[in-house]
Design a protein around this motif. Structure first.
Motif, PDB file in Angstrom:
ATOM      1  N   TYR A  28      37.914  51.789  30.370  1.00  0.00           N
ATOM      2  CA  TYR A  28      38.343  53.023  31.053  1.00  0.00           C
ATOM      3  C   TYR A  28      39.525  52.753  31.980  1.00  0.00           C
ATOM      4  CZ  TYR A  28      33.344  53.858  30.098  1.00  0.00           C
ATOM      5  OH  TYR A  28      32.116  53.952  29.533  1.00  0.00           O
ATOM      6  N   TRP A  29      40.095  51.570  31.908  1.00  0.00           N
ATOM      7  CA  TRP A  29      41.182  51.144  32.787  1.00  0.00           C
ATOM      8  C   TRP A  29      40.687  50.978  34.231  1.00  0.00           C
ATOM      9  CZ3 TRP A  29      45.706  54.964  31.152  1.00  0.00           C
ATOM     10  CH2 TRP A  29      45.796  54.990  29.745  1.00  0.00           C
ATOM     11  N   ILE A  30      39.402  50.707  34.358  1.00  0.00           N
ATOM     12  CA  ILE A  30      38.825  50.478  35.696  1.00  0.00           C
ATOM     13  C   ILE A  30      38.617  48.972  35.839  1.00  0.00           C
ATOM     14  CG2 ILE A  30      36.876  50.937  37.233  1.00  0.00           C
ATOM     15  CD1 ILE A  30      36.301  53.464  35.554  1.00  0.00           C
ATOM     16  N   TYR A  31      39.236  48.391  36.854  1.00  0.00           N
ATOM     17  CA  TYR A  31      39.186  46.938  37.022  1.00  0.00           C
ATOM     18  C   TYR A  31      38.664  46.591  38.409  1.00  0.00           C
ATOM     19  CZ  TYR A  31      41.722  46.242  32.643  1.00  0.00           C
ATOM     20  OH  TYR A  31      42.081  46.213  31.311  1.00  0.00           O
ATOM     21  N   PRO A  32      38.110  45.361  38.568  1.00  0.00           N
ATOM     22  CA  PRO A  32      37.622  44.953  39.893  1.00  0.00           C
ATOM     23  C   PRO A  32      38.787  44.772  40.865  1.00  0.00           C
ATOM     24  CG  PRO A  32      37.268  43.201  38.268  1.00  0.00           C
ATOM     25  CD  PRO A  32      37.912  44.333  37.548  1.00  0.00           C
ATOM     26  N   PRO A  33      38.491  44.740  42.174  1.00  0.00           N
ATOM     27  CA  PRO A  33      39.588  44.589  43.128  1.00  0.00           C
ATOM     28  C   PRO A  33      40.168  43.186  43.095  1.00  0.00           C
ATOM     29  CG  PRO A  33      37.484  44.548  44.256  1.00  0.00           C
ATOM     30  CD  PRO A  33      37.177  44.848  42.825  1.00  0.00           C
ATOM     31  N   LYS A  34      41.373  43.063  43.622  1.00  0.00           N
ATOM     32  CA  LYS A  34      42.031  41.753  43.696  1.00  0.00           C
ATOM     33  C   LYS A  34      41.521  40.981  44.896  1.00  0.00           C
ATOM     34  CE  LYS A  34      46.328  40.894  41.571  1.00  0.00           C
ATOM     35  NZ  LYS A  34      47.291  41.897  41.165  1.00  0.00           N
ATOM     36  N   GLU A  35      41.343  41.676  46.005  1.00  0.00           N
ATOM     37  CA  GLU A  35      40.993  40.989  47.243  1.00  0.00           C
ATOM     38  C   GLU A  35      40.271  41.957  48.178  1.00  0.00           C
ATOM     39  OE1 GLU A  35      44.397  39.221  49.082  1.00  0.00           O
ATOM     40  OE2 GLU A  35      43.225  38.285  50.685  1.00  0.00           O
ATOM     41  N   ILE A  36      39.335  41.393  48.952  1.00  0.00           N
ATOM     42  CA  ILE A  36      38.664  42.201  49.984  1.00  0.00           C
ATOM     43  C   ILE A  36      38.925  41.506  51.323  1.00  0.00           C
ATOM     44  CG2 ILE A  36      36.439  43.080  50.818  1.00  0.00           C
ATOM     45  CD1 ILE A  36      35.447  42.639  47.861  1.00  0.00           C
ATOM     46  N   THR A  37      39.400  42.263  52.295  1.00  0.00           N
ATOM     47  CA  THR A  37      39.698  41.668  53.606  1.00  0.00           C
ATOM     48  C   THR A  37      38.911  42.408  54.685  1.00  0.00           C
ATOM     49  OG1 THR A  37      41.922  41.232  52.820  1.00  0.00           O
ATOM     50  CG2 THR A  37      41.569  41.030  55.187  1.00  0.00           C
ATOM     51  N   ILE A  38      38.261  41.626  55.545  1.00  0.00           N
ATOM     52  CA  ILE A  38      37.468  42.211  56.639  1.00  0.00           C
ATOM     53  C   ILE A  38      38.194  41.941  57.959  1.00  0.00           C
ATOM     54  CG2 ILE A  38      35.189  42.197  57.784  1.00  0.00           C
ATOM     55  CD1 ILE A  38      34.973  42.798  54.809  1.00  0.00           C
ATOM     56  N   SER A  39      38.353  42.978  58.766  1.00  0.00           N
ATOM     57  CA  SER A  39      38.916  42.796  60.108  1.00  0.00           C
ATOM     58  C   SER A  39      37.993  43.485  61.110  1.00  0.00           C
ATOM     59  CB  SER A  39      40.291  43.433  60.248  1.00  0.00           C
ATOM     60  OG  SER A  39      41.051  43.217  59.104  1.00  0.00           O
ATOM     61  N   GLN A  65      45.771  43.837  27.745  1.00  0.00           N
ATOM     62  CA  GLN A  65      44.492  44.334  28.274  1.00  0.00           C
ATOM     63  C   GLN A  65      44.428  45.844  28.096  1.00  0.00           C
ATOM     64  OE1 GLN A  65      44.466  41.113  31.882  1.00  0.00           O
ATOM     65  NE2 GLN A  65      43.456  43.039  32.272  1.00  0.00           N
ATOM     66  N   ASP A  66      43.215  46.375  28.102  1.00  0.00           N
ATOM     67  CA  ASP A  66      43.064  47.824  27.975  1.00  0.00           C
ATOM     68  C   ASP A  66      43.834  48.522  29.086  1.00  0.00           C
ATOM     69  OD1 ASP A  66      41.254  48.300  25.730  1.00  0.00           O
ATOM     70  OD2 ASP A  66      39.863  47.074  26.887  1.00  0.00           O
ATOM     71  N   GLY A  67      44.627  49.511  28.715  1.00  0.00           N
ATOM     72  CA  GLY A  67      45.394  50.278  29.705  1.00  0.00           C
ATOM     73  C   GLY A  67      46.682  49.588  30.112  1.00  0.00           C
ATOM     74  N   ALA A  68      47.133  48.603  29.311  1.00  0.00           N
ATOM     75  CA  ALA A  68      48.342  47.838  29.659  1.00  0.00           C
ATOM     76  C   ALA A  68      49.490  48.762  30.044  1.00  0.00           C
ATOM     77  CB  ALA A  68      48.759  46.969  28.471  1.00  0.00           C
ATOM     78  N   GLY A  69      50.173  48.405  31.149  1.00  0.00           N
ATOM     79  CA  GLY A  69      51.328  49.186  31.587  1.00  0.00           C
ATOM     80  C   GLY A  69      50.963  50.333  32.516  1.00  0.00           C
ATOM     81  N   HIS A  70      49.649  50.589  32.686  1.00  0.00           N
ATOM     82  CA  HIS A  70      49.218  51.656  33.602  1.00  0.00           C
ATOM     83  C   HIS A  70      48.636  51.036  34.872  1.00  0.00           C
ATOM     84  CE1 HIS A  70      49.558  54.988  30.700  1.00  0.00           C
ATOM     85  NE2 HIS A  70      49.351  54.030  29.813  1.00  0.00           N
ATOM     86  N   LYS A  71      48.537  51.863  35.906  1.00  0.00           N
ATOM     87  CA  LYS A  71      47.887  51.385  37.133  1.00  0.00           C
ATOM     88  C   LYS A  71      46.383  51.313  36.901  1.00  0.00           C
ATOM     89  CE  LYS A  71      50.882  54.170  40.010  1.00  0.00           C
ATOM     90  NZ  LYS A  71      50.824  55.403  40.756  1.00  0.00           N
ATOM     91  N   ALA A  72      45.767  50.248  37.388  1.00  0.00           N
ATOM     92  CA  ALA A  72      44.312  50.119  37.235  1.00  0.00           C
ATOM     93  C   ALA A  72      43.604  51.063  38.206  1.00  0.00           C
ATOM     94  CB  ALA A  72      43.896  48.683  37.524  1.00  0.00           C
TER      95      ALA A  72
END
Ligand code: ACM
Length: 756
Positions: free
Chosen positions: A676-687, A739-746
């Motif tokens: 579905y072009w849904i991908y996990p996040p790249k990074e999680i930052t806590i402040s 990858q599925d959805g190549a060229g689109h924003k995840a």
């Protein structure tokens, strides 16, 4: 036969015998309830009794007479030249517009007026619905006048017969039901990566090879690893069968638009003719869903092949349009092909999108030379719209608006409101669907004229269309389940005047209409008794709202802590419960399932919070108010209202506990659905912060991986104290090639943010 019995029998047979004593128990009162809602219905005193089993069509007009037996056959009325009684009289009224009709039901019987064959046909469909309102053949209709005409000239339904194949008889039943709802266009999607379904005499390998795949994916494309059923699957329609279906549709005043996909969705054709692909193959008919990178290469021999195909297609389909697809054409093989790169230079094209535009424009010219117009999906805008093309706007409304502004004809069919392969309910028992959520009400509320489109461009919006992509629809029964009653809503939004559209009225008429569909053995979905539950939190409160479609039902709720049923009147607050139950009742009898919501407890529930950026409207209509409401989303589907979807943007949640809290763990839920072009996040930052203004870095997490579908991420932290917490989640970004959805924003999909 005894005299009394003969008299009794005649009473049933004839119209207007209101004086027959025996009538009262036999003639069933029927209301003027029609879908789509007619433009105007006037009711008068009195009723006309009708034996629907013996009704005849008649006309004194010679030109109509010749059509009577056809209409009798296609609508289901008896036609007899000889019997003068019990007739629906058809008269021409030159005052009426094309496709307009009127029905007068009065003491003298039923009169239908129109100025066109189509108008008479629509009138007869309205009457048929009235006659089908009761199981009894003896009905009593109110004296009334119906005046009616369509709002849009294009009222379409689509069917993909490639992912799953439907027999001629099934396609005919599909068409019958379209006619019953006054649709006038059937968009027949005939070629795909997974199967080629139309016989082309010049290319027999399309029948031998392209029409069959060696096996089919089991379950959902997003489920990993992929498993296959190891069974050959396929079929195609012979040209005789196509002609038969075209004639069948035409007798029902339905035009068929055939779709021959190009330049993408071509892998089945390439399996038979690999020389038409840039890499030369070998290719096989695709056995799983998704988009193939193997597309037609714009060689001269490819155009020759497609022109030959079009030659045979235009001979089979008399309608004005040929749909050439144009959607989802990955450009990877074109990028890597020396031939394509040279062609781009030679033709002075911008890039591969320019090449797609060249491809479509060239085919348009050919199709125009055959006296036909082309329609394409909205990707045909990219790189420049072919000069005379009509456009189907499916990736939202933007494409449709852009094309209308350029004075091109547009059919609105955005995924958000018109894709009937989406789930229609959040119920956990729903059969497998492609994803998303498109309940009946949302279809009904769709307005084909987009907001903001200049008034002088409205005329370019021809109407709307419901689409049935069949990856997850292997049987006709399931097809009916996914199509109805959403197609009833589509029929009404296309046909009825905007000011006549009212969802409560539609639901009332639907009660009767579903009984008609029962009689027609349609396996429709019935979610009328479903209860919607919104649980919204923020500012330390969690509030529940319940809503059901039927106004006759009352709603009650109870909890695991207090089993006493409480009558629901308005939004209520909940605190410290584990499970909420709710159901609807009529006269104290339960009239729905017992629904439940399980709650989890964590430190965020009573906090105030806000999101840095709102989620996309279609996946987060309550904004952030479900991000910390104590309820987890369905781990198998991303379409429910507990998921928050961000299209290409980061998600940030800023929390104020209103006092210092000790925190040692944060649980976050993500959806991982490449399909579905849904991908996990790249990074999680806590402040953290003591005042909500100055923030100090606390922790970050990279390389986030996990199972497909629901993907919980736990951050175990050294316990720390803070009043304010900022959780920033960065998006996967652009989806790379391959990858599925190549060229689109995840997409980034976030579930409950749990703080411990
Ligand atoms: C489409 O749904 N690919 C037009």
């Amino acid at each position: 036969m005894k005299k009394g019995l003969l008299f009794f029998y005649l009473c049933f047979f004839l119209f207007g015998l209101a004086s027959c004593k025996q009538e009262t128990n036999i003639f069933r009162k029927v209301k003027i309830e029609i879908i789509p809602q007619p433009n105007k219905v006037e009711l008068f005193d009195g009723h006309l009794n009708v034996n629907t089993n013996a009704i005849l069509l008649s006309s004194e007009n010679v030109s109509i007479k010749s059509s009577l037996s056809k209409w009798s056959k296609t609508v289901g009325f008896i036609h007899s030249e000889s019997s003068p009684e019990n007739q629906i009289k058809l008269v021409i009224d030159k005052q009426l517009e094309k496709h307009e009709y009127a029905i007068d039901i009065g003491i003298k019987g039923i009169k239908v007026s129109s100025n066109s064959e189509t108008g008479f046909y629509y009138a007869l469909q309205s009457l048929k619905q009235l006659f089908d309102s009761s199981k009894s053949n003896y009905i009593s209709l109110p004296y009334s006048k119906i005046q009616d005409k369509p709002r849009f000239i294009y009222r379409g339904m689509h069917l993909d017969v490639c992912r799953h194949f439907f027999k001629v008889e099934e396609v005919k039943k599909y068409i019958d039901l379209l006619a019953y709802h006054k649709f006038n266009t059937f968009h027949w999607h005939l070629t795909e990566d997974q199967g080629w379904r139309i016989e082309i005499l010049k290319y027999p390998k399309l029948q031998e090879i392209s029409a069959y795949r060696k096996e089919t994916l089991i379950g959902h494309y997003n489920d990993q690893p992929h498993e296959f059923d190891k069974m050959k699957y396929g079929g195609f329609y012979t040209q005789d069968e196509i002609r038969e279906v075209v004639a069948y549709a035409s007798e029902r005043y339905i035009t068929i638009i055939p779709e021959i996909e190009m330049p993408g969705h071509a892998q089945a054709a390439l399996a038979a003719y690999p020389e038409l692909g840039c890499t030369g193959g070998p290719y096989e008919v695709l056995t799983k869903w998704g988009i193939s990178e193997n597309v037609y290469c714009p060689y001269e021999k490819t155009f020759e092949f497609l022109e030959d195909v079009i030659d045979e297609v235009v001979d089979l389909f008399p309608g004005p349009y040929i749909h050439i697809g144009g959607d989802e054409c990955p450009k990877m093989t074109w990028k890597e092909s020396e031939f394509c790169q040279n062609l781009i230079k030679e033709k002075n094209l911008r890039d591969e999108h320019g090449l797609q535009s060249y491809f479509i424009s060239r085919m348009e010219k050919y199709i125009n030379s055959k006296g036909k117009k082309i329609i394409g999906w909205d990707e045909i805008l990219e790189g420049g719209l072919a000069p005379n093309a009509s456009l189907m706007s499916w990736r939202g409304e933007k494409g449709g608006i852009a094309a209308a502004e350029l004075n091109h004809e547009v059919i609105m069919t955005p995924t958000s409101h018109c894709y009937f392969d989406y789930y229609q309910s959040e119920d956990e028992d729903e059969p497998l669907a492609i994803g998303g959520l498109l309940p009946l009400k949302k279809v009904y509320e769709y307005e084909p004229i987009p907001e903001g489109l200049a008034e002088d461009k409205h005329k370019y919006i021809l109407g709307a269309q419901g689409n049935l992509w069949t990856e997850y629809i292997p049987t006709f029964d399931k097809l009916m389940y996914m199509t109805y009653p959403r197609a009833c809503a589509m029929a009404e939004l296309n046909w009825s005047k905007k000011e006549n559209r009212n969802y409560d009225s539609f639901l009332k008429r639907l009660d009767t209409h579903l009984k008609r569909l029962d009689n027609l053995a349609v396996n429709y979905a019935d979610h009328r008794n479903e209860i919607k539950c919104s649980i919204l939190s923020g500012k330390g409160k969690t509030q529940v709202s319940l809503e059901c479609a039927s106004q006759n039902d009352i709603l009650k709720y109870w909890t695991n802590r207090n089993p006493k049923q409480i009558l629901y009147s308005d939004t209520f607050e909940i605190k410290n419960i584990d499970t909420l139950y709710y159901a609807s009742f009529i006269n104290s009898k339960i009239n729905s399932k017992i629904y439940k919501k399980n709650f989890i407890h964590h430190k965020g529930i009573n906090a105030s919070y806000r999101l840095g950026k709102e989620p996309a409207k279609k996946y987060g209509k309550h904004g952030g108010a479900v991000a910390m409401n104590g309820v987890r989303a369905n781990p198998n589907k991303f379409g429910d209202s507990e998921w928050l979807g961000f299209e290409g943007t980061n998600a940030t949640i800023i929390i104020d506990f209103e006092k210092e809290e000790t925190i040692s763990k944060i649980n976050l839920g993500f959806f991982n659905g490449p399909a579905y072009w849904i991908y996990p996040p790249k990074e999680i930052t806590i402040s953290t912060s003591t005042d909500g203004r100055d923030w100090g870095y606390k922790h970050s997490e990279k390389n986030i991986e996990g199972p497909i579908k629901s993907m919980p991420v736990t951050l175990n932290l050294e316990p720390f104290k803070t009043r304010y917490l900022n959780i920033s989640i960065s998006s996967y970004g652009m989806i790379p090639d391959g990858q599925d959805g190549a060229g689109h924003k995840a997409w980034l999909f976030l579930d409950e943010v749990e703080i411990y």
